[in-house]
Enzyme design. Structure first.
Site, PDB file in Angstrom:
ATOM      1  N   ALA A   1      -7.640  90.701  67.375  1.00  0.00           N
ATOM      2  CA  ALA A   1      -6.742  91.817  67.075  1.00  0.00           C
ATOM      3  C   ALA A   1      -5.309  91.329  66.973  1.00  0.00           C
ATOM      4  CB  ALA A   1      -6.846  92.901  68.149  1.00  0.00           C
ATOM      5  N   ASP A   2      -4.524  92.027  66.174  1.00  0.00           N
ATOM      6  CA  ASP A   2      -3.109  91.698  66.048  1.00  0.00           C
ATOM      7  C   ASP A   2      -2.336  92.982  65.741  1.00  0.00           C
ATOM      8  OD1 ASP A   2      -1.333  89.087  65.852  1.00  0.00           O
ATOM      9  OD2 ASP A   2      -0.543  90.516  64.392  1.00  0.00           O
ATOM     10  N   THR A   3      -1.122  93.074  66.267  1.00  0.00           N
ATOM     11  CA  THR A   3      -0.298  94.263  66.076  1.00  0.00           C
ATOM     12  C   THR A   3       1.064  93.870  65.524  1.00  0.00           C
ATOM     13  OG1 THR A   3      -1.389  95.377  67.939  1.00  0.00           O
ATOM     14  CG2 THR A   3       0.737  96.271  67.225  1.00  0.00           C
TER      15      THR A   3
END
Length: 203
Positions: free
Chosen positions: A68-70
């Site tokens: 995941a990455d934000t």
């Protein structure tokens, strides 16, 4: 239940997965992230894939890896993690009194019936800030809460309420509102993750 591995050292993502009752283990991805696109949706999905790939290639065949990455986006410009307190102040000053978007990309990599599979998706949430004075901005940055977060803020903790006793007064809120999934801003759209895992027949 099938094995799940979170390819992230983020305490926020670990907490969110725990809250929805998913057993998992953590294996940190040390991949050097490379941005290969300019569109926010493509950027977060690609970065999530890169993280998942790095762990998946070194893990058990029967495990599902979650990457995941934000990112925070203002006027089409991606705001990453600040490299200094001065840069954090600049970012927050730009966000103050305005709306911006937060994107989180998620990638599942797993094997099912001998076949390698992947599922990639993202969520977008709009966040609106109240105006902030220079003193309020600098007071928040001084808490160091912003230094490991995209856009120089965390919506939880100090991100929701500024440090106490600014000018001798009460804590001053600066998150005016959000449109979309709150947990997406924290770092993982946990409910969507749960539903997608069910769709993959992994839960």
């Amino acid at each position: 239940m099938n094995k799940i591995i979170l390819a992230s050292a983020s305490p926020r993502r670990k907490e969110l997965l725990t809250q929805i009752g998913i057993p998992f283990e953590v294996r940190v991805s040390h991949v050097e992230e490379k941005i290969k696109d300019t569109h926010p949706e493509a950027v977060v999905e690609s970065l999530a894939e890169q993280k998942a790939e790095a762990v998946f290639r070194e893990t058990d065949k029967e495990a599902l890896v979650i990457g995941a990455d934000t990112i925070v986006v203002l006027d089409g410009r991606i705001l990453g993690k600040p490299k200094s307190e001065e840069e954090a102040v600049e970012m927050l000053s730009a966000l103050a009194g305005r709306s911006h978007e937060v994107y989180t990309g998620v990638c599942f990599l797993y094997r099912q019936n001998g076949e390698e599979k992947r599922k990639v998706f993202h969520e977008e949430t709009k966040v609106t800030f109240y105006p902030m004075t220079k003193q309020e901005t600098e007071a928040y940055v001084s808490t160091k809460d912003c230094m490991d977060k995209a856009g120089s803020y965390g919506i939880q903790g100090y991100g929701a309420l500024l440090g106490q006793n600014i000018n001798g007064g009460p804590a001053a809120a600066f998150i005016k509102g959000i449109c979309g999934v709150y947990n997406n801003v924290v770092g993982l759209p946990a409910a969507r993750v749960y539903q997608e895992l069910k769709e993959c027949e992994w839960l």
